[in-house]
Structure formats: structure tokens, C-alpha cells
Design an enzyme around this catalytic site. Structure first.
Site, mmCIF file in Angstrom:
data_model
loop_
_atom_site.group_PDB
_atom_site.id
_atom_site.type_symbol
_atom_site.label_atom_id
_atom_site.label_comp_id
_atom_site.label_asym_id
_atom_site.label_seq_id
_atom_site.Cartn_x
_atom_site.Cartn_y
_atom_site.Cartn_z
ATOM 1 N N LYS A 27 0.833 -1.204 0.000
ATOM 2 C CA LYS A 27 0.000 0.000 0.000
ATOM 3 C C LYS A 27 0.866 1.252 0.000
ATOM 4 C CE LYS A 27 -3.823 -0.709 2.344
ATOM 5 N NZ LYS A 27 -4.375 -1.026 3.677
ATOM 6 N N ARG A 97 -3.403 2.886 8.396
ATOM 7 C CA ARG A 97 -3.649 1.753 7.509
ATOM 8 C C ARG A 97 -2.480 0.787 7.574
ATOM 9 N NH1 ARG A 97 -4.755 4.493 1.764
ATOM 10 N NH2 ARG A 97 -6.049 2.623 1.494
ATOM 11 N N GLY A 106 -5.933 -10.791 6.867
ATOM 12 C CA GLY A 106 -5.912 -11.071 8.299
ATOM 13 C C GLY A 106 -5.415 -9.916 9.153
ATOM 14 N N MET A 108 -4.784 -5.886 10.637
ATOM 15 C CA MET A 108 -5.626 -4.931 11.339
ATOM 16 C C MET A 108 -6.489 -4.126 10.375
ATOM 17 S SD MET A 108 -4.720 -1.561 13.487
ATOM 18 C CE MET A 108 -5.051 -0.534 12.069
ATOM 19 N N ARG A 347 -3.254 -1.354 -6.575
ATOM 20 C CA ARG A 347 -2.398 -2.547 -6.516
ATOM 21 C C ARG A 347 -2.792 -3.447 -7.674
ATOM 22 N NH1 ARG A 347 -5.490 -4.775 -1.282
ATOM 23 N NH2 ARG A 347 -7.482 -5.082 -2.290
ATOM 24 N N HIS A 469 -15.448 -9.402 0.237
ATOM 25 C CA HIS A 469 -14.446 -10.374 0.666
ATOM 26 C C HIS A 469 -14.639 -11.713 -0.037
ATOM 27 C CE1 HIS A 469 -12.928 -13.552 3.381
ATOM 28 N NE2 HIS A 469 -11.886 -12.740 3.453
ATOM 29 N N SER A 793 14.364 -42.721 -16.921
ATOM 30 C CA SER A 793 13.180 -41.951 -16.565
ATOM 31 C C SER A 793 13.082 -41.976 -15.047
ATOM 32 C CB SER A 793 11.937 -42.566 -17.202
ATOM 33 O OG SER A 793 10.809 -41.823 -16.823
ATOM 34 N N ASN A 797 8.155 -41.035 -7.580
ATOM 35 C CA ASN A 797 7.319 -41.506 -6.456
ATOM 36 C C ASN A 797 8.120 -42.498 -5.621
ATOM 37 O OD1 ASN A 797 5.381 -40.069 -7.767
ATOM 38 N ND2 ASN A 797 4.316 -41.850 -8.583
ATOM 39 N N ASP A 798 8.636 -43.525 -6.290
ATOM 40 C CA ASP A 798 9.422 -44.512 -5.550
ATOM 41 C C ASP A 798 10.740 -43.924 -5.071
ATOM 42 O OD1 ASP A 798 8.053 -46.962 -5.199
ATOM 43 O OD2 ASP A 798 8.128 -47.281 -7.367
ATOM 44 N N CYS A 860 8.791 -39.461 -14.873
ATOM 45 C CA CYS A 860 7.420 -39.922 -15.063
ATOM 46 C C CYS A 860 6.658 -40.055 -13.756
ATOM 47 C CB CYS A 860 7.401 -41.228 -15.838
ATOM 48 S SG CYS A 860 8.211 -42.575 -14.975
ATOM 49 N N TYR A 880 12.665 -34.228 -20.966
ATOM 50 C CA TYR A 880 11.206 -34.096 -20.953
ATOM 51 C C TYR A 880 10.637 -34.417 -19.583
ATOM 52 C CZ TYR A 880 10.888 -39.190 -21.072
ATOM 53 O OH TYR A 880 10.995 -40.509 -20.759
HETATM 54 P P1 ADP Z 1 -7.708 -2.436 3.268
HETATM 55 O O1 ADP Z 1 -6.300 -2.832 3.345
HETATM 56 O O2 ADP Z 1 -8.624 -3.324 4.029
HETATM 57 O O3 ADP Z 1 -8.148 -2.177 1.860
HETATM 58 P P2 ADP Z 1 -7.494 0.414 3.588
HETATM 59 O O4 ADP Z 1 -6.365 0.912 4.376
HETATM 60 O O5 ADP Z 1 -7.343 0.488 2.125
HETATM 61 O O6 ADP Z 1 -7.834 -1.047 4.058
HETATM 62 O O7 ADP Z 1 -8.726 1.265 4.055
HETATM 63 C C1 ADP Z 1 -10.052 0.874 4.189
HETATM 64 C C2 ADP Z 1 -10.944 1.921 3.584
HETATM 65 O O8 ADP Z 1 -10.710 3.209 4.134
HETATM 66 C C3 ADP Z 1 -10.760 2.047 2.115
HETATM 67 O O9 ADP Z 1 -12.011 2.199 1.500
HETATM 68 C C4 ADP Z 1 -9.947 3.299 1.966
HETATM 69 O O10 ADP Z 1 -10.167 3.896 0.742
HETATM 70 C C5 ADP Z 1 -10.456 4.145 3.125
HETATM 71 N N1 ADP Z 1 -9.432 5.087 3.554
HETATM 72 C C6 ADP Z 1 -8.224 4.789 4.026
HETATM 73 N N2 ADP Z 1 -7.509 5.901 4.269
HETATM 74 C C7 ADP Z 1 -8.310 6.935 3.946
HETATM 75 C C8 ADP Z 1 -8.128 8.353 3.967
HETATM 76 N N3 ADP Z 1 -6.973 8.892 4.350
HETATM 77 N N4 ADP Z 1 -9.149 9.108 3.561
HETATM 78 C C9 ADP Z 1 -10.301 8.541 3.158
HETATM 79 N N5 ADP Z 1 -10.542 7.237 3.121
HETATM 80 C C10 ADP Z 1 -9.540 6.419 3.506
HETATM 81 MG MG MG Z 2 -7.833 -0.888 0.654
HETATM 82 MG MG MG Z 3 8.048 -46.997 -9.401
#
Ligand code: ADP
Ligand code: MG
Ligand code: MG
Length: 917
Positions: A27, A97, A106, A108, A347, A469, A793, A797-798, A860, A880
Site C-alpha cells: 500500500k 492503515r 488477516g 488490522m 495494486r 471479501h 526416466s 514416487n518410488d 514420469c 522431458y
Molecule cells: P484495506 O487494506 O482493508 O483495503 P485500507 O487501508 O485500504 O484497508 O482502508 C479501508 C478503507 O478506508 C478504504 O475504502 C480506503 O479507501 C479508506 N481510507 C483509508 N484511508 C483513507 C483516507 N486517508 N481518507 C479517506 N478514506 C480512507
Molecule cells: Mg484498501
Molecule cells: Mg516406481
């Protein structure tokens, strides 16, 4: 000079750039890059991943330079924005962020509007003259902070988010349904209640000081690197713990300032189909996660073109700028604040296999990338999806006509899936373990459902859009997914879903079409993919099959760059034909024993095994000869001059005889001998460890007449087929050779029979005799063995079983835990154990070539179809790989990618020649 831990971005110039992901996370690096290419990005700064590493190696302490660097960067942001963090009259608000190198669900959750408190909120009101907006931002912030930093977010599905509960009560009290209908006064009251809840549940007051808030949030990001979800996700996608996460602190822009503001997410191309079409969703008067959370249903981006044409045009321009710059499809986030557009993230976008292939091929035509780059972008396994079944159209239409169409949702992950309904992720895993095919049905999914999603054939959700998600993860996993199917009424407690008057219970069958979004009650049969319809069934013309056309292009490129040959493992003519249509250049392993189980063959085979005398055995073998010959003729015809490696009998004989009394009695009656005799003979074939027992060339050495019969069947078949004008290239392969004398004895039989058959028929016939290298002694003495063998060849496996001393059939109990404990990086029966088994292979390659520089080398084992193993085979200079028919296209692409990565392998010319004794 002090070490640099903080990188500023904003205005026209950033301190970071796209290729600094290892330091700034994905990011942060891309925010910097967008600043550098002139896109409007709110200013901010990134705390590097090195701080995360430092934090965990120093008892959760930050480097001492960090604080000053953060404050300095904050000053720059303040200057850019003309506001001051924590200042009552003109406060700067920021988001916190997380951002690892690879995107990680996973981690924050983002915290927005940080810096608000009872004083600064007044400043915001004065500045914007919009109390509703100010309190809306403030209540969101308190809830996010409480959930994410102070740990009030519910841990299980049964608990409720305390802030959601208070919000719902408020809405109920006011008789409204949407957040947007609450007044400034209502929101202000919510803030008081939220803070009281925090005090009650944590014993601490909500931190009013913006700097306490800031450091609290930074600490929460770093701590989340080690939370359970993040660890599970890293394990699943093999992301090293040492990478760490970065933290991004960024000036807020507000999509919730009214109807001239909004927020959205988009893909620069359709992530499901790959179409070059701007694909996204947005919501006006909304902030951050509102779009993906599924609480309000977002609008398609095309509606933005109608509602805000100027903004849309600008966004569409950025879309092109980004694709041209990154040369790949991008996943973007944007926010509109009072008619001004800001970019908040970009990204490389996740996509389905269809989309990956389509985008790669399209981008070659658009001259954004070249063929080589296209190949590098297609993960070989993604091709699987192209070969996957689709619903039989007639059957589906019938099901729809019969009234079984339950609903139509969003076509979030293409393909056809059918299975039994389960309503939660742990059930999905459990049912899958029992061998059931399941469809996971949820209101919406979250990162803790990942394992259950992985265990399901398909995923169906009631809420959330194409970028929810469920949709994102399903596409990444290559799962069929229908999302946002809002007519489903899902009840987790009764484990039912109701649609209109129909009730679907747990365990009922449903079929979902991720290409059209249809959800159908009951089982709908699937049918072969377009690629198969064109190549194998020949029921579809290439020009009517766009998916096939993409496949064909990729294959053409793959063949242009690969240097490894690709063969197939096939024992039947029909398998061989499928493999050839997938591009197989020969058969690398034809297992003759599979043939013995065919129609009419098991009888004479058993007679042969039960025979007491050489004479009886020869009689039985004479009966088998014409049957085997016919099998080989079929194979030679199907392969039409391509090389065919035929292995002489390999498994222990007990595999061919019945073990139950009833079947033994039947066999005795059939053969006209006593049950006792059959029983006693079967007993005598019993082995404690058949994997290391009487099998492979050992059979042919003790019973040379078996090898003799097989060789005769092969050569007679070859001569017959050749006489029909079809070229043949037989290669006879002797299994389980550990000592050159074993091979020599078998080779003599084979060559003797060959010369007989050739003389009898007065023809010319070219053939090879070689061996499998599948036990360590064979690999180590490969120089001696190559004196006799014209080809090797690798039977990996063996070779894996014998090198590791692990019996594959008994490994279930410990091998997975071994992989979990990282003793082996991957299951060694799936991916070659390169530092063990792989070294033996290398030794055999080198020694083999010393004796016989032009020796043909192949593999093989199952590994021949595994992309990482194929790459390894390329690097050690094999000629091959051979794999099952359906993996041939995957192997072709994997081989091309290996050649692009390592260059074509020059075969090592050997100088010294070891004399054979
Ligand atoms: P994730 O990694 O889950 O995508 P983000 O860090 O991208 O989390 O943020 C979650 C949401 O908050 C996104 O929709 C993002 O665009 C929004 N957001 C993050 N930072 C800002 C900011 N500085 N101003 C406005 N919206 C923000
Ligand atoms: Mg995001
Ligand atoms: Mg064999």
C-alpha cells in the site's frame, strides 16, 4: 546519520516508490508511486516494515529514532494540508492503515478519522459548518478505535459488536433504517454511549489525546501482524513472518460530506471475465469500508458516469494512466470529497484464471506487454480453471423451466459447482473431510472463513458486491462464487435459507453458476469446458470458442519458449488421444499392469500367477500375449509415431489376486483347482512391505518368461502397426533397477525377443531399452547403468519413498504435520524434495551423461505435472517431463516459464568416460 524509518508522500514527490514494497509494504509503495506519477493522493507517510521487525526482536519496543521521525513527517503533512494534528480550531485528521508486502486480509482493520475528540470535533464543525458530518466521522472513529485498538470487536460469530448494538437501538428508537437518516444530535448521543461502552468493557476511558490515539493505533497495526488470522493467512499463502508490516498514516479525505461526496472501489478491467471494461462500485455520502462491507448496496461505476460525468472522466483517465504505468490490471480505491477526486490505493488486482489469461493475452495485443511477460503472468495451475466443467446447458435450462431457479446473484467467480449446502466454514471443512462436496452459504464471508471457503466447491453469499471479501478470495482461490444474492434469507440458527416460499436445509443439494450468477435447487450435471469441447469431444469449432482461442495462444507461446519436452502418462488409447490433443509429445509412462485389469485379461493373469510350473505359466502367458499385443497396437496407433515408453510389469503379484475367501472360492471353481490351493498361493504372495518386495524387474528376473511375453507383445504390436503405414517408436523401460546386472539381464531378453520378431517379419524396427531411476542405488550407480540404458526416466514416487524412507501409503498420519512444522516445505510426494531426492537426480544425470553423453532423460512420477518440480527438471537438464493427460497444458506453460526464468539448459558435455566392468 540516524536510520530512516519514516517515508513521506504527498504533493508532487514521495520519498518512496513502487519497487520499495519490501520496506513500505504494498500500500505504502503504491501510494508513493501514485504521487510520483502525478495522481491526486492525500499526503501522508509510511512507517517501514523494519520497525515491525525491530518491534518483535526487541520485546515490542520501537527504535528510539522513530518518534522524532514520525513527528517530523506529520509536520510535512500538516503543511501540505494547511491543518494541524490535534489542534482544536483546525485539526488534521488521519487514517491509520496497515500494509504488508502482499495484501493480507488477516491484518488490522483501517482506522479512519483519527485525531477527533470532544474539542477537535468542534473545530471540524466550525470549519465545515456541517455538524452532522463532524459527528458522523467522530462516531465512526470511536467505534473503529474501540473495535480495532481496544479489542471490542467480537471474536466469534455469536457475539455482537457493542457499537452495532447501540447503533441499532438508536435507529430503532428513531424509527429509521439507514445510518444516513440519523441526525447530528442522534450521532452526538451515540458518541457518548459508545464511550460509555468502552469504559464499561475495558475499564479505561476512550483516549482523548490525539497523540495517544496515534501511538495506540500504530501499536495495534504492529500487534496485528502476530494475530491468529494473520498467521493463518501467511501459512496458507507461504508469506514469511520475517517480512513484517508497514503502517501508513494518511491525511483524511471525506466521502461522507454529503451528496457531492462519495467513495468507491474499482478494477481497471473486469476481474472475473478479464474484459477490458471499467469495473467498479461506489456509494455517495459514504466513507471507507461502506462499499465493501455490504451494509448498503453499492452502485455500478457506470452510474457514476451519469451522476458525475466530470469526475467519471477523470477517474477513467487515471485508470488508463495506471494501466500504462504498471502494465497490469489495477485494483483501485478512490474517494470524492465535495466533487474533488482522490486516489487512495492501487495494486495489481486479483483475478480469475479466465481473467488472468484474457488480460495477459489482450495486453500483448495492446502492446502493453510481450509474450514472455504474458507467460510469466499466468500461473500454470490457473489453466486448470479453463479445463474445468461448465453446466450442461440443456440440463440447466430444464432445471430453470421446472422452477428450480432460486435466485440470481452476482457472477463473482466463474465456473460451475454443485454440492450440499453448509452454513459455516468449520462445517465446510468437516464435511469435506468426510468426502462430501459442499457449497458454503453465508450472509457474507470474512477472513476467518478462508479455510472453509477453500474446502468448498463454491461459495454463495447474500450480501456484498463484486469486490466483497467473498468475491475477492474466491477469485484468488479459483472457486466458483455467486455473491450479493440478496433474496436469500439465511438463518444460521435453524441452518436454513429461505427464498420466497422455498426452504433449503443444510445438506440439500444446490448448483451455482459463477459465470451467470444463477443459483439452482438440486443437482445440475456439468459438462466439459470449451477447451475440451473443441479439442477432445470435437463438438465445438474453435472460432465459436473464445475461451479456447485464448488457450491456444498461450499454448503457442509456451511451445515457442520451452525447451523441455512434455509427454504423458497413459495406458489406454483414449487417454493417449486426450493427452495428444492437449499437446503431449509422447508417452513417458505406459503402465502395462493397468492393462491386466481390462476385460478378459485378469483371468489369464491370475492363471499365470497361480501356475505351479514353468509350463503352466507359459500357457497362461500365451493366452495373455494376444490381448497385450492388442493393447499396445491401440496405443501405438493413437500416438502415431510419437515415442511410447512402455514399462514392464511393476507391482507385486498379490495385487492381481483376490483376498477374500468368497472370491478365492470363485476363482478356484473357475480354474478347476481347489480353494485350498488358491488360498495357499495367495498367502505365499503376502508381503510385509510390498513396496520394497517382490516387484519391478525382480519379477522379470525370477520369471523371465513374463518379460519375454511382454516384449513380444510390444514388438509384434509395433510391427503390425508399422505395417499399416503408421510409424512407431517403442521404448522399453525396466522398473526398479538398482544394479546394472538387473538391467543387463532384462535387456538381453528384450533385445533377443526384438531380433526374433524383426527376423520373423523381415522388417526394420527402431526401439530403445532403458530404465527407471527410482531407487537410490540406481541413481548412485547411474554411470554403470547408463552403459546399458539408452534412457533414464526418474520414477520420483518410488525415489521419494526410498530416499526419505517413507512409505507413501502410510505417510498420512505424519506427513501433513511434517509440512506444518516446516520439516519439508511442501509435501515431498507433490513437489520434488530438491535438496534430497533432487540431489540424487542430479547425480544420476551427471553420471549417466558421463557414460552416455546422448542419453535421454525424463521424469514420469507424479511430480512431472507439478510446476515447481518441472522448473527443477528444467534446471537439471532433463529432456522431458511426463504427466497425466489433464496436466499436459500446465506442464507446457510451466516448462516455458522455467526456460524464461533460467534460460535454456545447455547439456553438460562430459569429457571423461567411465569404463564398465
Ligand atoms: P484495506 O487494506 O482493508 O483495503 P485500507 O487501508 O485500504 O484497508 O482502508 C479501508 C478503507 O478506508 C478504504 O475504502 C480506503 O479507501 C479508506 N481510507 C483509508 N484511508 C483513507 C483516507 N486517508 N481518507 C479517506 N478514506 C480512507
Ligand atoms: Mg484498501
Ligand atoms: Mg516406481
Amino acid at each position: 546519520m540516524a536510520k530512516k524509518y519514516v517515508y513521506y508522500f504527498g504533493g508532487k514527490k514521495a520519498e518512496g516508490k513502487a519497487d520499495m514494497k519490501y520496506l513500505l509494504g504494498g500500500k505504502g509503495a503504491n501510494l508513493a508511486e501514485m504521487v510520483n506519477i502525478g495522481l491526486p493522493v492525500p499526503a501522508g507517510f509510511t512507517i517501514s516494515t523494519e520497525v515491525c521487525t525491530h518491534y518483535y526482536t526487541n520485546k515490542k519496543k520501537y527504535p528510539k529514532e522513530l518518534k522524532a521521525q514520525v513527528l517530523l513527517a506529520m509536520k510535512k503533512v500538516e503543511k501540505e494540508l494547511g491543518a494541524k494534528f490535534g489542534e482544536p480550531k483546525n485539526p488534521l485528521l488521519v487514517s491509520i492503515r496497515s500494509g504488508a508486502r502482499a495484501s493480507m486480509p488477516g491484518m488490522m482493520d483501517t482506522i479512519l478519522n483519527l485525531g477527533l475528540n470532544d474539542t477537535t470535533v468542534e473545530g471540524v464543525i466550525k470549519k465545515t459548518n456541517n455538524p452532522r458530518f463532524a459527528y458522523d466521522s467522530y462516531r465512526r472513529f470511536v467505534a473503529m478505535y474501540g473495535d480495532v485498538v481496544l479489542g471490542l470487536k467480537p471474536q466469534t460469530k455469536d457475539e455482537h459488536d457493542p457499537f452495532e448494538v447501540i447503533l441499532d437501538e438508536k435507529k430503532h428508537e428513531k424509527g429509521v433504517t439507514l445510518d444516513t437518516e440519523l441526525t447530528a444530535h442522534d450521532l452526538k448521543d451515540l458518541i457518548v454511549k459508545f464511550k460509555a461502552a468502552i469504559k464499561e468493557k475495558t475499564g479505561h476511558s476512550f483516549p482523548e489525546n490525539p497523540f495517544d490515539q496515534l501511538w495506540g493505533a500504530i501499536g495495534a497495526v504492529f500487534s496485528s501482524w502476530m494475530n491468529e488470522r494473520a498467521i493463518a493467512y501467511r501459512k496458507m499463502y507461504a508469506i514469511p513472518e520475517a517480512w513484517g508490516t508497514a503502517v501508513n498514516i494518511q491525511a483524511m479525505v471525506f466521502g461522507n460530506m454529503g451528496e457531492d461526496s462519495g467513495t468507491g472501489v474499482a478494477f481497471t478491467r473486469d476481474a472475473a471475465t478479464g474484459e477490458n471494461y471499467f469495473y467498479g462500485e461506489f456509494l455517495m455520502n459514504a466513507q471507507g469500508e461502506d462499499v465493501v462491507a455490504g451494509t448498503r448496496t453499492p452502485l455500478p461505476i457506470s452510474k457514476l458516469a451519469e451522476a458525475k460525468p466530470v469526475i467519471y472522466k477523470q477517474l477513467d483517465k487515471y485508470r488508463k494512466v495506471l494501466e500504462k504505468h504498471y502494465k497490469d490490471m489495477q485494483d483501485i480505491e478512490f474517494t470524492i470529497q465535495q466533487n474533488k477526486l482522490y486516489m487512495l490505493q492501487c495494486r495489481v488486482g486479483n483475478r480469475t484464471a479466465f481473467a488472468a489469461i484474457k488480460i495477459a493475452v489482450d495486453m500483448v495485443s495492446e502492446k502493453l506487454i510481450d509474450e514472455k511477460e504474458a507467460l510469466r503472468r499466468i500461473e500454470p495451475d490457473q489453466l486448470n480453471q479453463l479445463l474445468r466443467p461448465i453446466f450442461d446447458k440443456v440440463e440447466k435450462d430444464n432445471a430453470v423451466k421446472a422452477g428450480n431457479l432460486l435466485a440470481i446473484g452476482l457472477n463473482a467467480g466463474p465456473g460451475a459447482a454443485c454440492g450440499r449446502v453448509v452454513f459455516n466454514a468449520p462445517d465446510a471443512e468437516e464435511w469435506k473431510k468426510r468426502g462430501e462436496k459442499v457449497i458454503l452459504v453465508r450472509v457474507e464471508t470474512s477472513p476467518e472463513d478462508i479455510k472453509g471457503m477453500d474446502a468448498s466447491e463454491g461459495i454463495l453469499t447474500a450480501r456484498g458486491g463484486m469486490t466483497s471479501h467473498a468475491a475477492l478470495v474466491a477469485r484468488q482461490m479459483g472457486k466458483v462464487c455467486v455473491a450479493g444474492c440478496s433474496v436469500l434469507n439465511i438463518d444460521y440458527t435453524t441452518r436454513t435459507m429461505t427464498v420466497k416460499n422455498k426452504v433449503v436445509k443444510e445438506g440439500d443439494y444446490i448448483s451455482i453458476d459463477g459465470t451467470t450468477g444463477e443459483v439452482i435447487l438440486g443437482q445440475v450435471n456439468t459438462k466439459p469446458s470449451e477447451v475440451l469441447q473443441v479439442l477432445v469431444e470435437k463438438t465445438l469449432a474453435p472460432k465459436e470458442a473464445p475461451v479456447y482461442q485464448l488457450y491456444e495462444k498461450i499454448m503457442k507461446w509456451a511451445d515457442k519458449y520451452r525447451t523441455l519436452g512434455v509427454r504423458t502418462n497413459a495406458d489406454q488409447p483414449d487417454q493417449a488421444e486426450i493427452a495428444v490433443s492437449f499437446g503431449a509429445e509422447g508417452i513417458g509412462l505406459c503402465r502395462t499392469e493397468h492393462m491386466f485389469f481390462g476385460e478378459g485379461k485378469i483371468g489369464p493373469m491370475r492363471e499365470m500367477i497361480l501356475a505351479d510350473t514353468l509350463e503352466d505359466r507359459k500357457k497362461a502367458l500365451a493366452n495373455l500375449l494376444p490381448l497385450q499385443r492388442l493393447d499396445f497396437e491401440g496405443i501405438f496407433e493413437a500416438m502415431n509415431g510419437k515415442p511410447v515408453t512402455i514399462r514392464t510389469i511393476d507391482p507385486p503379484l498379490h495385487e492381481f489376486v483376490p483376498h477374500e475367501e468368497k472370491a478365492q472360492r470363485e476363482l478356484a471353481a473357475q480354474m478347476g483347482i481347489s480353494y485350498e490351493k488358491v488360498h495357499q498361493r495367495v498367502q505365499s504372495l503376502h508381503e510385509f512391505n510390498p513396496m520394497l518386495g517382490f516387484r519391478g524387474c525382480r519379477l522379470g528376473i525370477i520369471y523371465p518368461e513374463i518379460t519375454e511375453m511382454q516384449a513380444r507383445a510390444i514388438f509384434e504390436a509395433a510391427v503390425n502397426v508399422q505395417k499399416r503405414g503408421i510409424p512407431v517408436k517403442p521404448e522399453i523401460m525396466i522398473p526398479l533397477v538398482g544394479h546394472v546386472k538387473e538391467l543387463k539381464m532384462q535387456e538381453e531378453i528384450v533385445r533377443h525377443v526384438a531380433s526374433e520378431v524383426i527376423a520373423e517379419n523381415k522388417v526394420k524396427l527402431n526401439y530403445l531399452v532403458g530404465t527407471m531411476i527410482e531407487i537410490p542405488r540406481g541413481a548412485i550407480t547411474a554411470d554403470e547403468i547408463a552403459g546399458v540404458a539408452e534412457f533414464f526416466s526418474f520414477g520420483t514416487n518410488d525415489l521419494t519413498q526410498t530416499t526419505l524412507g517413507v512409505s507413501r501409503d502410510d505417510a498420512g498420519r505424519f506427513l501433513m504435520p511434517y509440512v506444518e512444522k516446516e520439516i519439508y516445505a511442501k509435501d515431498p510426494f507433490e513437489a520434488i524434495d530438491q535438496s534430497g531426492v533432487g540431489v540424487l537426480m542430479q547425480i544420476a544425470v551427471e553420471k549417466g551423461r558421463v557414460t552416455r553423453p546422448d542419453i535421454k532423460l525424463g521424469i514420469c512420477g507424479e511430480h512431472g505435472g507439478d510446476p515447481s518440480s518441472i522448473e527443477f527438471c528444467h534446471t537439471i537438464g532433463l529432456d522431458y517431463v511426463s504427466c497425466s493427460p489433464y496436466r499436459v497444458p500446465i506442464a507446457r506453460v510451466a516448462a516455458a516459464r522455467a526456460a524464461l526464468k533460467f534460460g535454456s539448459q545447455q547439456k553438460k558435455k562430459s569429457t571423461k568416460v567411465i569404463k564398465r566392468k
